[in-house]
Design a protein around this motif. Structure first.
Motif, PDB file in Angstrom:
ATOM      1  N   LYS A  93      -2.685 -12.573  -0.952  1.00 15.00           N
ATOM      2  CA  LYS A  93      -3.885 -13.388  -0.745  1.00 15.00           C
ATOM      3  C   LYS A  93      -4.977 -13.006  -1.737  1.00 15.00           C
ATOM      4  O   LYS A  93      -5.646 -13.861  -2.324  1.00 15.00           O
ATOM      5  CB  LYS A  93      -4.419 -13.203   0.674  1.00 15.00           C
ATOM      6  N   ARG A  94      -5.167 -11.713  -1.918  1.00 17.29           N
ATOM      7  CA  ARG A  94      -6.236 -11.253  -2.796  1.00 17.29           C
ATOM      8  C   ARG A  94      -5.939 -11.602  -4.252  1.00 17.29           C
ATOM      9  O   ARG A  94      -6.830 -12.048  -4.989  1.00 17.29           O
ATOM     10  CB  ARG A  94      -6.417  -9.742  -2.645  1.00 17.29           C
ATOM     11  N   VAL A 130      -5.346  -2.633  -0.392  1.00  8.74           N
ATOM     12  CA  VAL A 130      -6.349  -3.486   0.229  1.00  8.74           C
ATOM     13  C   VAL A 130      -7.261  -2.681   1.140  1.00  8.74           C
ATOM     14  O   VAL A 130      -8.471  -2.623   0.923  1.00  8.74           O
ATOM     15  CB  VAL A 130      -5.688  -4.642   1.011  1.00  8.74           C
ATOM     16  N   GLU A 149      -6.826  -6.619   7.958  1.00 14.27           N
ATOM     17  CA  GLU A 149      -7.750  -7.172   6.976  1.00 14.27           C
ATOM     18  C   GLU A 149      -8.802  -6.152   6.552  1.00 14.27           C
ATOM     19  O   GLU A 149      -9.608  -6.435   5.676  1.00 14.27           O
ATOM     20  CB  GLU A 149      -8.459  -8.403   7.561  1.00 14.27           C
TER      21      GLU A 149
END
Length: 281
Positions: A93-94, A130, A149
């Motif tokens: 996603k990042r 992350v 997250e």
């Protein structure tokens, strides 16, 4: 481009014929494809074999564990194209602006490929790209998505009504920030590798459940960085120990682990070379 491929078809969102689908797409786009010599070999051997075969990049399709292993063992000169095949897919996603369609990612990146370095934090020999979370909250399954997250206080807000939530500040945290060491107690801490340099840390150290709830409300209104009891960026290293000598619970990029009663977190500026879109045509 000569691309090596590593596919974990046992990962959460990779189809049973995922390897065949990826190979077909790469060949359709006009790329030369290389497979590991043995698909039964461990990931480190597969990566080493592909590097020895002279691939220009490695496409890895799998979950967080598979991706992390490939990133840690890939050659510095061989960028990795990370494809989402797990449950949370934090790093894909990042890297790909939130895109989770693996075919779109392959087509977009290979149309204008660019190699870039990303940072990581390291605990022992295990890296996270992350976020890492340490402390009591890692045991509580209902907040798992928020934990993955790195949204520490969002996880707290989910759990403030739980009788089992322990707000005791059992972690002793020491941060090396610009040559100055700061120490404080904490119930839980979130650590992120900062692309601008150093580690970012946010901690919760509530006195009671009302304090915990207030911090959670601040997080929802202002963001978890502003809602934390302590927040700092640019730390060179972070150390933690459990006040009672127990093992510290942790998640590294969503993967649970218990690194022991003391933890040392260090920053790696150039931890992995990845392939992303943006190289021009």
């Amino acid at each position: 481009m000569k691309l090596g491929t590593i596919v974990n078809e046992k990962s959460g969102s990779v189809p049973e014929d995922g390897r065949d689908q990826l190979l077909a797409l790469l060949e359709e786009l006009g790329h030369e494809v290389a497979l590991p010599a043995s698909l039964e070999a461990d990931l480190e051997e597969q990566v080493a074999g592909l590097n020895a075969a002279g691939v220009e990049a490695i496409a890895v399709w799998g979950g967080d564990g598979t991706i992390c292993t490939v990133l840690q063992t890939s050659s510095d000169r061989t960028p990795v194209l990370v494809l989402p095949g797990g449950t949370m897919n934090l790093l894909p996603k990042r890297l790909h602006a939130g895109e989770l369609n693996w075919k779109k990612i392959v087509e977009t990146v290979l149309a204008s490929p660019k190699s870039e370095w990303i940072p990581a934090g390291e605990v022992g020999r295990q890296r996270f790209y992350v976020a890492a979370l340490f402390g009591q909250l890692t045991h509580l399954g209902e907040s798992r998505e928020a934990v993955r997250e790195g949204a520490l206080l969002e996880a707290v807000s989910i759990l403030t009504d739980k009788d089992t939530l322990d707000v005791e500040s059992s972690l002793e945290v020491e941060v090396n920030l610009a040559g100055e060491r700061r120490a404080f107690p904490a119930t839980a801490a979130a650590v992120l590798p900062d692309a601008d340099g150093g580690l970012e840390i946010a901690v919760v150290a509530p006195d009671n459940h009302l304090d915990l709830a207030a911090a959670a409300l601040d997080a929802m209104v202002k963001g978890w960085r502003e809602g934390a009891h302590f927040h700092a960026a640019g730390a060179a290293s972070i150390r933690m120990r459990h006040a009672k000598g127990d093992a510290i619970s942790a998640t590294l990029d969503g993967e649970p682990c218990e690194p022991g009663e003391s933890v040392s977190v260090t920053y790696i500026a150039k931890a992995a070379c990845v392939l992303v879109a943006g190289g021009g045509t």
